[in-house]
Design a protein around this motif. Structure first.
Motif, PDB file in Angstrom:
ATOM      1  N   VAL A 160     108.924  80.244 -20.840  1.00 24.43           N
ATOM      2  CA  VAL A 160     108.484  78.847 -20.876  1.00 24.43           C
ATOM      3  C   VAL A 160     109.396  77.863 -20.147  1.00 24.43           C
ATOM      4  O   VAL A 160     109.129  76.669 -20.151  1.00 24.43           O
ATOM      5  CB  VAL A 160     108.276  78.381 -22.336  1.00 24.43           C
ATOM      6  CG1 VAL A 160     107.117  79.097 -22.960  1.00 24.43           C
ATOM      7  CG2 VAL A 160     109.526  78.591 -23.157  1.00 24.43           C
ATOM      8  N   GLY A 161     110.474  78.295 -19.521  1.00 26.59           N
ATOM      9  CA  GLY A 161     111.324  77.389 -18.757  1.00 26.59           C
ATOM     10  C   GLY A 161     112.366  76.685 -19.611  1.00 26.59           C
ATOM     11  O   GLY A 161     112.568  77.004 -20.773  1.00 26.59           O
ATOM     12  N   THR A 162     113.029  75.654 -19.026  1.00 23.51           N
ATOM     13  CA  THR A 162     114.153  75.008 -19.705  1.00 23.51           C
ATOM     14  C   THR A 162     113.728  73.905 -20.672  1.00 23.51           C
ATOM     15  O   THR A 162     114.565  73.377 -21.394  1.00 23.51           O
ATOM     16  CB  THR A 162     115.138  74.419 -18.679  1.00 23.51           C
ATOM     17  OG1 THR A 162     114.433  73.485 -17.850  1.00 23.51           O
ATOM     18  CG2 THR A 162     115.762  75.516 -17.829  1.00 23.51           C
ATOM     19  N   ASP A 163     112.456  73.535 -20.697  1.00 21.98           N
ATOM     20  CA  ASP A 163     112.015  72.499 -21.637  1.00 21.98           C
ATOM     21  C   ASP A 163     111.811  73.039 -23.043  1.00 21.98           C
ATOM     22  O   ASP A 163     111.626  72.264 -23.986  1.00 21.98           O
ATOM     23  CB  ASP A 163     110.719  71.843 -21.151  1.00 21.98           C
ATOM     24  CG  ASP A 163     110.999  70.764 -20.111  1.00 21.98           C
ATOM     25  OD1 ASP A 163     112.178  70.406 -19.937  1.00 21.98           O
ATOM     26  OD2 ASP A 163     110.050  70.286 -19.482  1.00 21.98           O
ATOM     27  N   VAL A 164     111.823  74.351 -23.208  1.00 23.22           N
ATOM     28  CA  VAL A 164     111.750  74.970 -24.535  1.00 23.22           C
ATOM     29  C   VAL A 164     112.874  75.994 -24.611  1.00 23.22           C
ATOM     30  O   VAL A 164     113.020  76.837 -23.730  1.00 23.22           O
ATOM     31  CB  VAL A 164     110.390  75.663 -24.776  1.00 23.22           C
ATOM     32  CG1 VAL A 164     110.340  76.263 -26.181  1.00 23.22           C
ATOM     33  CG2 VAL A 164     109.245  74.683 -24.576  1.00 23.22           C
ATOM     34  N   PHE A 165     113.691  75.900 -25.669  1.00 23.68           N
ATOM     35  CA  PHE A 165     114.795  76.847 -25.812  1.00 23.68           C
ATOM     36  C   PHE A 165     115.068  77.081 -27.289  1.00 23.68           C
ATOM     37  O   PHE A 165     114.487  76.423 -28.156  1.00 23.68           O
ATOM     38  CB  PHE A 165     116.051  76.335 -25.081  1.00 23.68           C
ATOM     39  CG  PHE A 165     116.511  74.961 -25.488  1.00 23.68           C
ATOM     40  CD1 PHE A 165     117.455  74.783 -26.490  1.00 23.68           C
ATOM     41  CD2 PHE A 165     116.003  73.835 -24.855  1.00 23.68           C
ATOM     42  CE1 PHE A 165     117.887  73.517 -26.852  1.00 23.68           C
ATOM     43  CE2 PHE A 165     116.427  72.562 -25.216  1.00 23.68           C
ATOM     44  CZ  PHE A 165     117.364  72.406 -26.218  1.00 23.68           C
ATOM     45  N   ARG A 166     115.952  78.020 -27.584  1.00 23.18           N
ATOM     46  CA  ARG A 166     116.296  78.361 -28.968  1.00 23.18           C
ATOM     47  C   ARG A 166     117.688  77.836 -29.313  1.00 23.18           C
ATOM     48  O   ARG A 166     118.581  77.817 -28.470  1.00 23.18           O
ATOM     49  CB  ARG A 166     116.271  79.873 -29.174  1.00 23.18           C
ATOM     50  CG  ARG A 166     114.911  80.500 -29.021  1.00 23.18           C
ATOM     51  CD  ARG A 166     114.938  81.968 -29.467  1.00 23.18           C
ATOM     52  NE  ARG A 166     113.739  82.667 -29.088  1.00 23.18           N
ATOM     53  CZ  ARG A 166     112.575  82.564 -29.700  1.00 23.18           C
ATOM     54  NH1 ARG A 166     112.449  81.755 -30.726  1.00 23.18           N
ATOM     55  NH2 ARG A 166     111.522  83.255 -29.296  1.00 23.18           N
TER      56      ARG A 166
END
Length: 200
Positions: A160-166
């Motif tokens: 999902v790219g860098t706009d969604v992360f853990r």
């Protein structure tokens, strides 16, 4: 695109892991506000329930961000300290109070360390301080305590790219504090940042 938010029903802050538990707490951070025409973060727990949110309305200075729990109660206020001798620095205050900070997050230009998270003086028992290493721009950084134990980690979320992360937080570390540090890192290292000219 992969599903970001499986459930949208807010839960009380007590449902978010804030105390030491056996397993790490894993949050999914979405670099987007749920409010129309607003910038911010939406944060979900491992079961897909809303855990935290940041909604930044139009701001002329972009100097303050409030981290709220799922019910909209302020957990921390993160405010930029301008004209600091220590350089780019963000102060972390409990709730909506802006008089006595509990932590200062300061940008570092030395070696692998990208930021120092220092406990502010005051209180009977001193709070621990931390160092953050890695790259926030690549959503790959680790927060270490004084004994060099990894206590929280930002990890990229697949596909999902860098706009969604853990954000993975180890037992014994305040999840709200770790999330407040992420908000400060966003202001320091994201281009464009959460409040300053962040296109949706």
């Amino acid at each position: 695109m992969a599903k970001v938010h499986p459930n949208m029903v807010p839960r009380p802050v007590s449902a978010v892991a804030e105390r030491a538990e056996e397993a790490p707490t894993t949050l999914t951070v979405w670099r987007k506000s749920l409010l129309f025409d607003c910038k911010g973060f939406t944060v979900f727990d491992a079961k897909g329930n809303l855990a935290y949110r940041v909604d930044s309305y139009a701001s002329e200075t972009g100097d303050e961000v409030v981290l709220m729990d799922a019910a909209g109660r302020p957990a921390f206020t993160v405010r930029r300290k301008r004209f600091s001798l220590q350089g780019d620095q963000w102060l972390v205050f409990p709730g909506e109070e802006t008089r006595r900070p509990v932590y200062a997050v300061r940008r570092s230009g030395r070696g692998k360390t990208m930021a120092h998270v220092t406990a502010c003086s005051g209180g009977a028992s001193p709070s621990p301080s931390y160092e953050v290493e890695g790259s926030y721009a690549r959503r790959c950084c680790v927060m270490y305590d004084a004994e060099r134990r990894a206590v929280a980690e930002v990890r990229p979320k697949e596909v999902v790219g860098t706009d969604v992360f853990r954000l993975v937080v180890q037992p014994g570390v305040g999840v709200s504090l770790a999330m407040a540090v992420v908000v400060a890192l966003e202001q320091m290292f994201a281009r464009p940042s959460l409040l300053r000219s962040w296109s949706t």
